[in-house]
Every structure is written in C-alpha cells, then in structure tokens.
Motif scaffolding. Sequence first.
Motif, PDB file in Angstrom:
ATOM      1  N   GLN A 140      -2.082   2.851   1.248  1.00  0.00           N
ATOM      2  CA  GLN A 140      -3.542   2.976   1.414  1.00  0.00           C
ATOM      3  C   GLN A 140      -4.034   4.310   0.852  1.00  0.00           C
ATOM      4  OE1 GLN A 140      -6.304   1.493   3.124  1.00  0.00           O
ATOM      5  NE2 GLN A 140      -5.369  -0.462   3.675  1.00  0.00           N
ATOM      6  N   LEU A 141      -3.315   5.383   1.177  1.00  0.00           N
ATOM      7  CA  LEU A 141      -3.709   6.703   0.677  1.00  0.00           C
ATOM      8  C   LEU A 141      -3.632   6.749  -0.847  1.00  0.00           C
ATOM      9  CD1 LEU A 141      -4.489   9.657   1.175  1.00  0.00           C
ATOM     10  CD2 LEU A 141      -2.041  10.162   1.483  1.00  0.00           C
ATOM     11  N   SER A 142      -2.592   6.179  -1.410  1.00  0.00           N
ATOM     12  CA  SER A 142      -2.439   6.171  -2.862  1.00  0.00           C
ATOM     13  C   SER A 142      -3.540   5.370  -3.539  1.00  0.00           C
ATOM     14  CB  SER A 142      -1.067   5.596  -3.246  1.00  0.00           C
ATOM     15  OG  SER A 142      -0.032   6.477  -2.890  1.00  0.00           O
ATOM     16  N   ILE A 143      -3.843   4.210  -2.999  1.00  0.00           N
ATOM     17  CA  ILE A 143      -4.902   3.380  -3.578  1.00  0.00           C
ATOM     18  C   ILE A 143      -6.241   4.095  -3.496  1.00  0.00           C
ATOM     19  CG2 ILE A 143      -6.199   1.217  -3.284  1.00  0.00           C
ATOM     20  CD1 ILE A 143      -3.491  -0.060  -2.404  1.00  0.00           C
ATOM     21  N   GLY A 179     -11.258  -0.023 -16.524  1.00  0.00           N
ATOM     22  CA  GLY A 179     -10.503   0.677 -15.498  1.00  0.00           C
ATOM     23  C   GLY A 179      -9.167   1.156 -16.037  1.00  0.00           C
ATOM     24  N   LEU A 180      -8.741   2.344 -15.611  1.00  0.00           N
ATOM     25  CA  LEU A 180      -7.467   2.889 -16.051  1.00  0.00           C
ATOM     26  C   LEU A 180      -6.322   2.117 -15.382  1.00  0.00           C
ATOM     27  CD1 LEU A 180      -8.271   6.714 -15.864  1.00  0.00           C
ATOM     28  CD2 LEU A 180      -8.592   5.133 -17.783  1.00  0.00           C
ATOM     29  N   ILE A 181      -5.158   2.109 -16.038  1.00  0.00           N
ATOM     30  CA  ILE A 181      -4.019   1.332 -15.559  1.00  0.00           C
ATOM     31  C   ILE A 181      -2.830   2.266 -15.361  1.00  0.00           C
ATOM     32  CG2 ILE A 181      -2.404  -0.527 -16.116  1.00  0.00           C
ATOM     33  CD1 ILE A 181      -4.746  -1.790 -17.742  1.00  0.00           C
ATOM     34  N   ASN A 182      -2.407   2.397 -14.118  1.00  0.00           N
ATOM     35  CA  ASN A 182      -1.260   3.228 -13.760  1.00  0.00           C
ATOM     36  C   ASN A 182      -0.013   2.340 -13.817  1.00  0.00           C
ATOM     37  OD1 ASN A 182       0.636   4.950 -12.667  1.00  0.00           O
ATOM     38  ND2 ASN A 182      -0.656   5.619 -10.963  1.00  0.00           N
ATOM     39  N   ALA A 183       0.748   2.474 -14.898  1.00  0.00           N
ATOM     40  CA  ALA A 183       1.833   1.521 -15.168  1.00  0.00           C
ATOM     41  C   ALA A 183       3.144   1.842 -14.462  1.00  0.00           C
ATOM     42  CB  ALA A 183       2.064   1.422 -16.676  1.00  0.00           C
ATOM     43  N   HIS A 184       3.201   2.963 -13.732  1.00  0.00           N
ATOM     44  CA  HIS A 184       4.421   3.254 -12.962  1.00  0.00           C
ATOM     45  C   HIS A 184       4.126   4.245 -11.843  1.00  0.00           C
ATOM     46  CE1 HIS A 184       8.582   3.978 -11.883  1.00  0.00           C
ATOM     47  NE2 HIS A 184       8.395   5.277 -12.014  1.00  0.00           N
ATOM     48  N   THR A 185       4.298   3.776 -10.613  1.00  0.00           N
ATOM     49  CA  THR A 185       4.162   4.670  -9.467  1.00  0.00           C
ATOM     50  C   THR A 185       4.956   4.110  -8.294  1.00  0.00           C
ATOM     51  OG1 THR A 185       2.598   5.968  -8.152  1.00  0.00           O
ATOM     52  CG2 THR A 185       2.040   3.651  -8.523  1.00  0.00           C
ATOM     53  N   HIS A 186       4.987   4.894  -7.226  1.00  0.00           N
ATOM     54  CA  HIS A 186       5.602   4.482  -5.956  1.00  0.00           C
ATOM     55  C   HIS A 186       4.576   4.850  -4.881  1.00  0.00           C
ATOM     56  CE1 HIS A 186       9.538   4.314  -8.050  1.00  0.00           C
ATOM     57  NE2 HIS A 186       9.135   5.430  -8.631  1.00  0.00           N
ATOM     58  N   SER A 187       3.745   3.918  -4.502  1.00  0.00           N
ATOM     59  CA  SER A 187       2.576   4.256  -3.685  1.00  0.00           C
ATOM     60  C   SER A 187       2.937   4.821  -2.316  1.00  0.00           C
ATOM     61  CB  SER A 187       1.661   3.035  -3.539  1.00  0.00           C
ATOM     62  OG  SER A 187       2.330   1.986  -2.874  1.00  0.00           O
ATOM     63  N   TYR A 188       4.028   4.357  -1.725  1.00  0.00           N
ATOM     64  CA  TYR A 188       4.376   4.850  -0.388  1.00  0.00           C
ATOM     65  C   TYR A 188       4.700   6.338  -0.401  1.00  0.00           C
ATOM     66  CZ  TYR A 188       9.276   4.727  -1.885  1.00  0.00           C
ATOM     67  OH  TYR A 188      10.465   4.939  -2.555  1.00  0.00           O
TER      68      TYR A 188
END
Length: 433
Positions: free
Chosen positions: A105-108, A58-67
């Motif tokens: 939820q949308l980001s995930i 699985g790919l790993i997103n090491a920096h985000t802001h999901s909200y």
Amino acid sequence: MGIFLKDILAVVPNGTKNVIEKRNIYIQGDIIASVEEEPEGFQTDKIINGEDRLVIPGLINAHTHSYMSLFRNVADDLSFSDWLFGTIDPLEGKLLPEDAYWGAQLSILEMMRGGTTCFSDMQMHINQTTRAAAETGMRAVISRGLIGTGSDQAGSSRLAEAFEEMSNYKKNDMITFMLGPHAPYTCDNEYLQIVVDEAKKHQLGIHIHLSESKTEIENMRKGHNCTPIEFAYKAGVFDVPTVAAHCVFATEKDMDIMKENEVSVVTNPASNMKLGNGFAPIPYMMEKGLNICLGTDGAASNNSLNLFHELNLLTLIHKGAGETAQCISAQDGFKIATENGARALGMGNIIGKIKEGMKADLAILNLNSPSLAPRNNLVAGLCYSANGSEVETVIINGKITMENRKMLTMDEERIYMEVGRICRRLGLDKKTY
C-alpha cells in the motif's frame, strides 16, 4: 464514465518520436476514445480543464519489490552481499503476510503520487500485493518470487502458491502474472527448467534478476564456467518472454544472446549505484536493439520509488560514464519509461502511449511548477528537471485515482499508521530526533 480533457498539452507519438501538442482527449470507460474530435454519442460526465497542464502516458515501473518499502533507510551504505544476506533476508523472515500488504500500500501510494500507473512486482507473500493493487486501482504485473533446488518441497510449494494467486485473481483484468525465479544463485538449473516448463504450459512470461553484482559473476564463473545470463539461457529461461532485471555486468556475448531471444532488460540506476554494483551497459544494449525499460527496484535498496528520479539518472549517468552528451536522449529516456516498459510486460498494445484505442492510464502534470518553467522543451523537462511533485491528477483504466494531489482510492493516514506499527514490531522505528 466519460472524462473530457479539454485543450490540454499532451505527449503524443509522432513517428519515432514523442511530441507535445494541444489536444482534446476523450475517455470513455477505460479507453481513450479520441485524441482529436469528440466521438459520436460521447457523454461527458467530467471535464478537466487543460490550461497550464500536461498529460503524459502513465509511467511504468518494470521492476520493484513493493513490500520492501517497510525497509526504507534500514540497510544503507552496505555491500550487496551484506545488504542482502546480512540485513534484508533476516528481516524478510520476520514479515507477516499482512505486513507485506501494508508495505505494498505504501509503495503504491508513492508510485501513484509520482505518476506511475503500472508496476511489475516480485513479491514473497501471495495475495498481499495483488490485494493492495486491486483495492487501489493500480495496474500490476505480479511475480511470486521463486527459490528452489531441483524438485525440493519448498520450491514446489512456492510454485503452487504462484498458481493459487493467479486463480484467485483471474477475473481481475488489471492484474496479470509472470513467474519469478529469483536469480541463478538462488535457483539451480533443474529448478529453473521446472519453472520454464510451467511458464510454457500456462503461457506466462518470466521475471528474473540477472548479473547484478560482481560476486554473482565470480561465483557463477567458478561454479559453472559461464555468466548468469548464459546460465539462464542454457536452462531455457529465454524460451519464453523474459524480463531481466539489472544485467549490470552483461558481456557482449550476453547482450547478443538476449537480443537474439528478445529479452527485455530493466535497468535500475539508483539501486545499482547505491549498492556499489555500477552501471549497466545500457547504451551498448540500445545499439544492439534490445528493449530497455526502467525500474526502481525495492525501496530497501533505492530508497525511493520515484520513476522521475530514475528517469533523470538514466538520462544523465551514461552521458557522464561514456563522456558523450549524445548518449540516451530525452526522447530515448521517455520511451524507456513508458512504451518500452509496456512492451516488456506484454502490454505494448494497450498502455504506454496516448493514442486512440489505448487504455486510459494517464498522469496530468501542473506546468505552473518551478521545475517545468519556462516551457522550452517539455519532453526534455520530463527527463532532466521534473521530480514527480508536478503530478496533480492520475487516471488508471479510465478511473481517477488521484485528483489535485488528493488520493481517492487510498487512506494515507491509515497506511502511515499501519506501517509505523509494523516497523515498531520489527524494531526498525528507531527515533533519532
């Protein structure tokens, strides 16, 4: 549950490279029990036919802001300062905690559909991203964004919230935590030292933005006669394991400091380009031996959380900027999006590779896709031609979360409805059609 991936092409490590080989992969519980022979006593509960399929870690997103998925396509074509302080900051002030939950939820949903099985999030409403990750079965590393000066009450409250959240989820081994001082321009030296002391005390890593824009660099030089990376170093940030997002304007001295202190750098190509911040000197960082990993940043500045898109940019833009086709190979890029991200997040021994004993965090791609035909070099195909739509099935911690493009742990219709409701309340849902 015992899952058997039968006769499937797999991206597996072979020395310093990843190769494509046909394997039988046995998943027992949350672990890859074998990538060759059937383990003794293995009970098959589900067989996935590997014909015309490719399984990858699985790919790993090491920096985000999901909200921030709520702010997609809201603040476009703006300078970094106008984007952050003129548009995004005021919008963040209007968010309710429940809004952040639906944004996460949308980001995930978007990340999982694109083969991402783990993400590192800097968030502002405690228990909301964690709640969304826990409910959807996503692996997550959570950092409560910290802003403060000295021992001011607001900064102290944010730290207290971070530890409250850790306490609430201490029994969930799919969710781990770091401390997230936002950046040197929002955290002064004294506050950074307070955060570092807490990180040492509780054996936590730090997730921070560094050297993202020219304005940040100019202001730091005027105020402190150093770079943001030097400022963080002097404050002791690098005394604990650190993940530094962006580092677009890292100097050679900055790179040497980060290498000496084993700082992992998260590059976010799309976000950095969209905000007009330029390109991080990733090839030079790689030459110095820094651990480079990949992130999308938030959907407010990238507009996408698609790591395949980010991987494509990573392996192309530096070739063009450096005028050399040998810069950041497909092999390099795929490791950056998987193994290196796992190492940065302190999980190099459990995720990021398809290997016996590792956690079963996998994405299965349908090779009967135009973007991957013909099957000449599939590692290259993952970096240069795949777009994420090829991902058919996702397994996280041994549990199937998406099968044949159908989400099994999320209610897509509800997510779209709630996000639409929130955006209408914020005045963002302006129909132009």
